[in-house]
Design a protein around this motif. Structure first.
Motif, short mmCIF file in Angstrom:
data_model
loop_
_atom_site.label_atom_id
_atom_site.label_comp_id
_atom_site.label_asym_id
_atom_site.label_seq_id
_atom_site.Cartn_x
_atom_site.Cartn_y
_atom_site.Cartn_z
N LEU A 214 0.53 -1.12 -0.15
CA LEU A 214 -0.04 0.04 0.03
C LEU A 214 0.96 1.34 0.10
O LEU A 214 0.36 2.09 -0.71
CB LEU A 214 -1.06 -0.06 1.25
N MET A 215 1.95 1.28 0.91
CA MET A 215 2.91 2.27 0.95
C MET A 215 3.38 2.59 -0.51
O MET A 215 3.58 3.81 -0.96
CB MET A 215 3.94 2.16 1.97
N GLN A 216 3.74 1.57 -1.28
CA GLN A 216 4.57 1.70 -2.45
C GLN A 216 3.49 2.49 -3.49
O GLN A 216 3.81 3.11 -4.37
CB GLN A 216 4.65 0.52 -3.38
N GLY A 217 2.25 2.18 -3.27
CA GLY A 217 1.21 2.84 -4.21
C GLY A 217 0.77 4.33 -4.08
O GLY A 217 0.02 5.22 -4.58
N LEU A 218 1.26 4.84 -2.63
CA LEU A 218 0.71 6.03 -2.28
C LEU A 218 1.38 7.27 -3.16
O LEU A 218 0.74 8.42 -3.10
CB LEU A 218 0.98 6.16 -0.84
N VAL A 219 2.58 7.12 -3.69
CA VAL A 219 3.28 8.29 -4.30
C VAL A 219 2.22 8.66 -5.61
O VAL A 219 1.95 9.83 -5.80
CB VAL A 219 4.69 7.89 -4.80
N GLU A 220 2.01 7.44 -6.38
CA GLU A 220 0.92 7.91 -7.42
C GLU A 220 -0.48 8.19 -6.98
O GLU A 220 -0.88 9.33 -7.58
CB GLU A 220 1.09 6.56 -8.43
N GLU A 221 -0.76 7.78 -5.81
CA GLU A 221 -2.00 8.12 -5.23
C GLU A 221 -2.08 9.63 -5.30
O GLU A 221 -3.09 10.18 -5.48
CB GLU A 221 -2.45 7.37 -4.21
N ARG A 222 -1.18 10.07 -4.44
CA ARG A 222 -1.23 11.67 -4.20
C ARG A 222 -0.68 12.31 -5.30
O ARG A 222 -1.44 13.46 -5.31
CB ARG A 222 -0.13 11.73 -3.15
N LEU A 223 -0.13 11.85 -6.30
CA LEU A 223 0.10 12.68 -7.44
C LEU A 223 -1.10 12.77 -8.22
O LEU A 223 -1.61 13.82 -8.78
CB LEU A 223 1.16 11.90 -8.27
N ILE A 224 -1.95 11.65 -8.38
CA ILE A 224 -3.41 11.67 -8.89
C ILE A 224 -4.08 12.64 -8.12
O ILE A 224 -4.75 13.67 -8.90
CB ILE A 224 -3.82 10.27 -8.79
N ALA A 225 -4.30 12.72 -6.92
CA ALA A 225 -4.89 13.71 -6.03
C ALA A 225 -4.47 15.04 -6.52
O ALA A 225 -5.64 15.82 -6.57
CB ALA A 225 -4.82 13.50 -4.65
N ALA A 226 -3.48 15.32 -6.53
CA ALA A 226 -2.76 16.71 -6.93
C ALA A 226 -3.31 17.11 -8.08
O ALA A 226 -3.68 18.28 -8.41
CB ALA A 226 -1.17 16.65 -6.98
N CYS A 227 -3.17 16.23 -9.18
CA CYS A 227 -3.69 16.48 -10.69
C CYS A 227 -5.12 17.00 -10.55
O CYS A 227 -5.46 17.97 -11.36
CB CYS A 227 -3.27 15.56 -11.55
N ILE A 228 -5.93 16.17 -9.63
CA ILE A 228 -7.33 16.14 -9.89
C ILE A 228 -7.68 17.67 -9.03
O ILE A 228 -8.65 18.33 -9.73
CB ILE A 228 -7.97 15.03 -9.00
N SER A 229 -6.90 18.00 -8.11
CA SER A 229 -7.18 19.29 -7.30
C SER A 229 -6.84 20.43 -8.04
O SER A 229 -7.68 21.41 -8.26
CB SER A 229 -6.55 19.28 -6.20
N ASN B 270 7.44 9.79 -13.90
CA ASN B 270 7.93 9.08 -15.19
C ASN B 270 9.22 8.60 -15.41
O ASN B 270 9.49 7.63 -15.74
CB ASN B 270 7.55 10.20 -16.40
N ASP B 271 10.27 9.51 -14.43
CA ASP B 271 11.48 9.01 -14.47
C ASP B 271 11.74 8.12 -13.18
O ASP B 271 12.69 7.90 -12.82
CB ASP B 271 12.36 10.22 -14.19
N GLY B 272 10.73 7.89 -12.23
CA GLY B 272 10.96 6.91 -11.23
C GLY B 272 11.58 7.66 -10.12
O GLY B 272 12.34 7.18 -9.21
N GLU B 273 11.68 9.19 -10.03
CA GLU B 273 12.39 10.03 -8.90
C GLU B 273 11.43 10.76 -7.99
O GLU B 273 12.10 11.60 -7.19
CB GLU B 273 13.31 10.74 -9.93
N LEU B 274 10.07 10.64 -8.16
CA LEU B 274 9.39 11.40 -7.46
C LEU B 274 9.43 10.94 -5.90
O LEU B 274 9.23 9.66 -5.60
CB LEU B 274 7.87 11.21 -7.92
N THR B 275 9.61 11.84 -4.93
CA THR B 275 9.86 11.34 -3.78
C THR B 275 8.37 11.09 -2.70
O THR B 275 7.40 11.93 -3.21
CB THR B 275 10.66 12.06 -2.83
N VAL B 276 8.26 10.53 -1.87
CA VAL B 276 6.99 10.49 -1.18
C VAL B 276 6.80 11.92 -0.69
O VAL B 276 5.68 12.37 -0.53
CB VAL B 276 7.17 9.47 0.14
N SER B 277 7.75 12.73 -0.05
CA SER B 277 7.56 13.96 0.61
C SER B 277 7.02 14.94 -0.64
O SER B 277 6.17 15.75 -0.57
CB SER B 277 8.90 14.31 0.99
N GLN B 278 7.71 14.94 -1.92
CA GLN B 278 7.23 15.69 -2.87
C GLN B 278 5.76 15.61 -3.33
O GLN B 278 5.15 16.38 -3.60
CB GLN B 278 8.25 15.50 -4.29
#
Ligand SMILES: Cc1cc2nc3c(=O)[nH]c(=O)nc-3n(C[C@H](O)[C@H](O)[C@H](O)COP(=O)(O)OP(=O)(O)OC[C@H]3O[C@@H](n4cnc5c(N)ncnc54)[C@H](O)[C@@H]3O)c2cc1C
Length: 380
Positions: free
Chosen positions: A235-250, A307-315
Motif C-alpha cells: 500500500l505504501m508503494q502505491g501512495l506516491v502515485e495516489e497523491r500525484l493523482i490527487a494533486a492533478c485532480i485538485s 515518469n523518471d521514477g524519481e518522485l519522492t514520497v515527500s514531494q
C-alpha cells in the motif's frame, strides 16, 4: 501559460479524449448525479476506446503507455468537460497497478484483461468505521483455513463500492502484529460478501461510495495478492502515485473554478459596471492566477519526476497538500464572487465547491501530508 511537458502525441490524445467526453459524458452527467452512480456501461465504453488502464501490457489488451501524462490529460479534461464523480482514474491508476505490481503472472492474466476492457470495475477497501488515516488500526481480519482464508469485518467510504466486481480488501493477518496486513481480492457474488448503503455525500454526487461487509467470506489462495503479511508495504508503494493523482485532480478542479469564475465576473454587472472591473475582483483573481500557475509548474515537474521514477514520497505529499488547499481557497473565492448565484446548484461553481471539500481529506488528509513532509524536514 505555455506548458512544456506535452508532445504532439499527447495533444492528439487530449483531442480524442475531449471528443469522447463531449459525446458520451457531458450530456448525461446531471442524470448520473441524480442517480448517485455512473452506469457500468461507461466503463465498457472507456475500455473500448482504450482509455482504461492505458499502462497495461498489450498482451492484456492495454496500450502499454506507462507515461503518466496520459492520465494527467484525462484528469484535466474530466474537470473541464467530464464528470469528476466518474472514478475511472481510481480504477485505472490507483487500484489496477496493484494487480500488475503485486499480482502473480496467473493473477495478472486472470484479472487485468477484464479491467482494461471495463467489464470488471475495481475498488480498494482499506477504511473502516474506526480506522481511516491509521491503516494499522483496521479490525478486518483474515484467518487461514487450509489453503483458503476466511475474511471477516466491514469497510466504509469505498469508492466504486456499489458497482465493483473486484475489491482489493486490506485485512489483518496476524493477531500479534498490527502491521501485518494482507491484500485479498474479493469478487462480486462470493458467499458472505454484502454491500450496504450507497452513502449520501456533500459532493461527487455521481460517485457510488459504499459500505461493505464480509462475513466468513472464503478467499481462495489464488485471490491473495503477494505475501499476506506485506500488504502495508504494498500500500505504501502505491501512495506516491495516489497523491500525484490527487494533486492533478485538485489542480484541474481549481483551474476549472477559476475559468468559471472569470466568465461569471466578466458578465455580471454591479453598480453600473462589470464585476471584473472592481479592484477587489481583479486582485483576488490575479493572486489566484499566480498561485495556479506556480503550482502547475510544480505538478508538471512531479509528473516528469514520476515518469523518471524519481518522485519522492515527500514531494508527492507537498503537491497533494498545496493543490488541495488551493482548490479549497479557489472554490470559496469563486462562490463569493458569484454572490447568491454561487449558492445555487444550477451554477457550476456550487458543484465545484461541494466536490472540493473532500480533497483535503481523502488520499491522506492535509494533516497527514504535513506529518509526511515534516518527517522529511526533520528526520531524513
Ligand atoms: C468520498 C470518499 C471516498 C473515499 N474512498 C475510499 C476508498 O475507495 N477506499 C478506502 O479505503 N477509503 C476511502 N475513503 C476514506 C478516506 O481515505 C478516509 O476518509 C481518510 O483516510 C481519513 O480517514 P477517516 O475518515 O477515518 O478520518 P480520521 O482518520 O478519523 O481523521 C479525522 C481527523 O483527524 C486528523 N488526523 C488523523 N491522524 C492524525 C495525525 N496523526 N495527526 C494530526 N491529525 C490527524 C485527520 O487529518 C482528520 O482531520 C474515502 C473517503 C471519502 C470521503
Amino acid at each position: 501559460m505555455q506548458r512544456k511537458i506535452f508532445s504532439e502525441e499527447h495533444e492528439q490524445f487530449r483531442e480524442a479524449y475531449r471528443r469522447f467526453l463531449e459525446r458520451e459524458v457531458l450530456p448525461y452527467r446531471e442524470q448520473w448525479r441524480a442517480a448517485g452512480f455512473v452506469p457500468r456501461d461507461m466503463f465498457k465504453k472507456m475500455g473500448e476506446q482504450g482509455f482504461l488502464m492505458t499502462w497495461a501490457p498489450e498482451e492484456f489488451g492495454g496500450l502499454g503507455l506507462r507515461d503518466f501524462c496520459f492520465q494527467q490529460i484525462m484528469i484535466e479534461e474530466d474537470a473541464q468537460y467530464g464528470e469528476v464523480g466518474f472514478f475511472h482514474t481510481v480504477h485505472s491508476r490507483l487500484i489496477g497497478p496493484y494487480l500488475q505490481h503485486v499480482g502473480s503472472p496467473e493473477q495478472q492474466a486472470r484479472f487485468i484483461p477484464k479491467c482494461v476492457s471495463g467489464e470488471n470495475i475495481l475498488a480498494i477497501a482499506m477504511t473502516e468505521p474506526d480506522a481511516g488515516s491509521d491503516v494499522a488500526g483496521i479490525k478486518t481480519r483474515a484467518v487461514r483455513d487450509g489453503d483458503d482464508w476466511l475474511l471477516n469485518g466491514s469497510k466504509t467510504y469505498i469508492s466504486n463500492g456499489i458497482q465493483a466486481d473486484l475489491i482489493i480488501v486490506a485485512a489483518k493477518t496476524d493477531a500479534e502484529n498490527p502491521r501485518k496486513i494482507g491484500l485479498f481480492v474479493v469478487e462480486a457474488g462470493m458467499d458472505g460478501f454484502a454491500r450496504g448503503r450507497n452513502l449520501s455525500k456533500l459532493g461527487l454526487k455521481a460517485q457510488d461510495t459504499a459500505e461493505l461487509f464480509f462475513n466468513n467470506v472464503r478467499i481462495p489462495a489464488k485471490n491473495v495478492l503477494g505475501d499476506p503479511s506485506k500488504g502495508m508495504h504494498y500500500l505504501m508503494q502505491g501512495l506516491v502515485e495516489e497523491r500525484l493523482i490527487a494533486a492533478c485532480i485538485s489542480l484541474a478542479a481549481a483551474q476549472r473554478a477559476f475559468d468559471v469564475t472569470r466568465n461569471y465576473v466578466s458578465e455580471r454587472q454591479v453598480f453600473g459596471q462589470s464585476l471584473s472591473h472592481m479592484q477587489n475582483t481583479r486582485f483576488k483573481m490575479a493572486g489566484l492566477r499566480a498561485e495556479l500557475n506556480a503550482l502547475q509548474v510544480f505538478v508538471d515537474y512531479c509528473v516528469t519526476a514520476h515518469n523518471d521514477g524519481e518522485l519522492t514520497v515527500s514531494q508527492a505529499a507537498e503537491a497533494k497538500l498545496l493543490t488541495s488547499e488551493l482548490e479549497g481557497r479557489m472554490v470559496d473565492e469563486g462562490v463569493q464572487l458569484h454572490g447568491g448565484a454561487g449558492y445555487m446548484t444550477e451554477y457550476e461553481i456550487c458543484n465545484l465547491y461541494a466536490n472540493a471539500r473532500v480533497a483535503r481529506i481523502l488520499a491522506g488528509s492535509s494533516e497527514i501530508m504535513k506529518e509526511i513532509i515534516a518527517r522529511n524536514v526533520f528526520d531524513a
